[in-house]
Design an enzyme around this catalytic site. Structure first.
Site: not given
Length: 182
Positions: A64, A37, A67, A33
């Site tokens: 992710c 995030c 994000c 991430c």
């Protein structure tokens, strides 16, 4: 890069100060991430830092879905593979659909819809398949009690464990164990 207290504080507060400079991977989920995030804060001991966005991918992490740390949409196929990875690693816990969505960095409804459309079964059905397969292996390879095995695979209610096992395999766990070669 070392996970200093100041970097950890940036991750915990979802600050965007280091976005584009640092990415963090979560070892338990194999997801990486941006520091900003909004997903659940990981366990600090599971966090690895990267200063190049290509490095987490090389280490087996996937971006992710929430994000989008490398500004690319994660394919549904990759996401389903990640969901399966989470199910395989957390089957022994009280893993609700809400918790699974948090771990997979997605919404409950989207996760359920994508998973069902790509696999033909719900995440809950897949989780039960994994649990029953693990239980079957334990029944054949250990002398643990039926209730302990149920607990080991994430089904602490012994009656429910026996009922589900019989529904899937057509016999009780005790009968299944009795069939193992000596």
């Amino acid at each position: 890069m070392e996970l200093t207290d100041s970097v950890w504080e940036i991750i915990k507060t979802n600050s965007n100060v280091l976005d584009g400079k640092v990415w963090y991977g979560v070892k338990s989920t194999k997801i990486f991430c941006k520091p900003s995030c909004p997903s659940r804060i990981p366990n600090k001991s599971n966090v690895l830092l990267f200063t190049n966005p290509d490095d987490p991918v090389k280490c087996g992490f996937r971006p992710c879905k929430r994000c989008q740390p490398i500004n690319e949409v994660v394919s549904d196929e990759i996401w389903v593979a990640e969901i399966n990875h989470i199910l395989e690693n957390y089957y022994d816990q009280n893993l609700t659909l809400a918790e699974l969505a948090i771990l997979a960095h997605g919404s409950i409804s989207h996760l359920r819809h994508v998973y069902q459309s790509k696999t033909g079964i719900s995440p809950s059905e897949k989780l039960m398949q994994i649990r029953m397969d693990k239980a079957r292996i334990l029944l054949l390879n250990s002398n643990r009690s039926i209730s302990n095995i149920g607990n080991d695979v994430g089904i602490p209610n012994n009656s429910y464990f026996i009922k589900i096992f019989k529904k899937i395999y057509g016999i009780t766990p005790h009968q299944y164990r009795a069939k193992r070669p000596n």
